[in-house]
Design a protein around this motif. Structure first.
Motif, short mmCIF file in Angstrom:
data_model
loop_
_atom_site.label_atom_id
_atom_site.label_comp_id
_atom_site.label_asym_id
_atom_site.label_seq_id
_atom_site.Cartn_x
_atom_site.Cartn_y
_atom_site.Cartn_z
N ASP A 9 0.84 -1.20 0.00
CA ASP A 9 0.00 0.00 0.00
C ASP A 9 0.88 1.25 0.00
OD1 ASP A 9 -1.65 2.17 0.77
OD2 ASP A 9 -3.00 0.84 1.86
N TYR A 61 -7.73 5.92 6.80
CA TYR A 61 -6.96 5.06 7.71
C TYR A 61 -6.88 5.62 9.13
CZ TYR A 61 -5.34 2.49 3.57
OH TYR A 61 -5.26 1.75 2.43
N ASP A 82 -10.66 0.46 8.93
CA ASP A 82 -10.06 0.32 7.60
C ASP A 82 -8.54 0.47 7.68
OD1 ASP A 82 -12.52 -0.07 6.41
OD2 ASP A 82 -12.66 1.96 5.60
N GLY A 83 -8.08 1.39 8.52
CA GLY A 83 -6.65 1.60 8.70
C GLY A 83 -5.99 0.39 9.33
N ALA A 86 -5.84 -2.29 6.69
CA ALA A 86 -4.81 -1.96 5.70
C ALA A 86 -3.42 -2.24 6.25
CB ALA A 86 -4.94 -0.50 5.28
N ARG A 89 -2.84 -5.97 6.26
CA ARG A 89 -2.53 -6.42 4.89
C ARG A 89 -1.11 -6.04 4.51
NH1 ARG A 89 -7.56 -4.44 3.81
NH2 ARG A 89 -6.70 -2.50 2.98
N TYR A 90 -0.71 -4.83 4.87
CA TYR A 90 0.64 -4.35 4.56
C TYR A 90 1.69 -5.26 5.20
CZ TYR A 90 4.70 -1.33 4.21
OH TYR A 90 5.94 -0.83 3.93
#
Length: 101
Positions: A9, A61, A82-83, A86, A89-90
């Motif tokens: 990201d 985020y 969401d942050g 994310a 995922r990162y």
């Protein structure tokens, strides 16, 4: 897995934003940090931190809650769901890139 197959990201990947998100991810979901405390923890100037927080907020985020303590403005920063997703995922994608999955 090749580097071309991993998408890091770009919003989080910038060093300053990665440090911000990683710091906020250590908080319990729903907890907040006072802007001066976050600035102190990261060793950033207020202006630099504000710019990066704005970019993270645009991406959804982080959330900045602004209020007043008497006549003094107070800003609290928190990682949104969401942050948090994310960032997870990162980290997962970075581990895959490094062959540590």
């Amino acid at each position: 897995m090749t580097a071309a197959e991993v998408h890091l990201d770009p919003v989080i990947h910038a060093q300053a934003r990665l440090r911000i998100v990683a710091t906020l991810a250590e908080l319990q979901e729903g907890d907040e940090l006072h802007f001066p405390r976050l600035r102190e923890l990261l060793g950033m100037t207020a202006g630099n931190l504000s710019v990066h927080l704005s970019r993270l907020e645009e991406a959804g985020y982080v959330r900045q809650s602004k209020s007043f303590s008497g006549r003094t403005p107070v800003t609290y920063i928190s990682l949104t769901s969401d942050g948090r997703a994310a960032f997870e995922r990162y980290v997962r994608d970075l581990r895959r890139l490094l062959g540590q999955d």
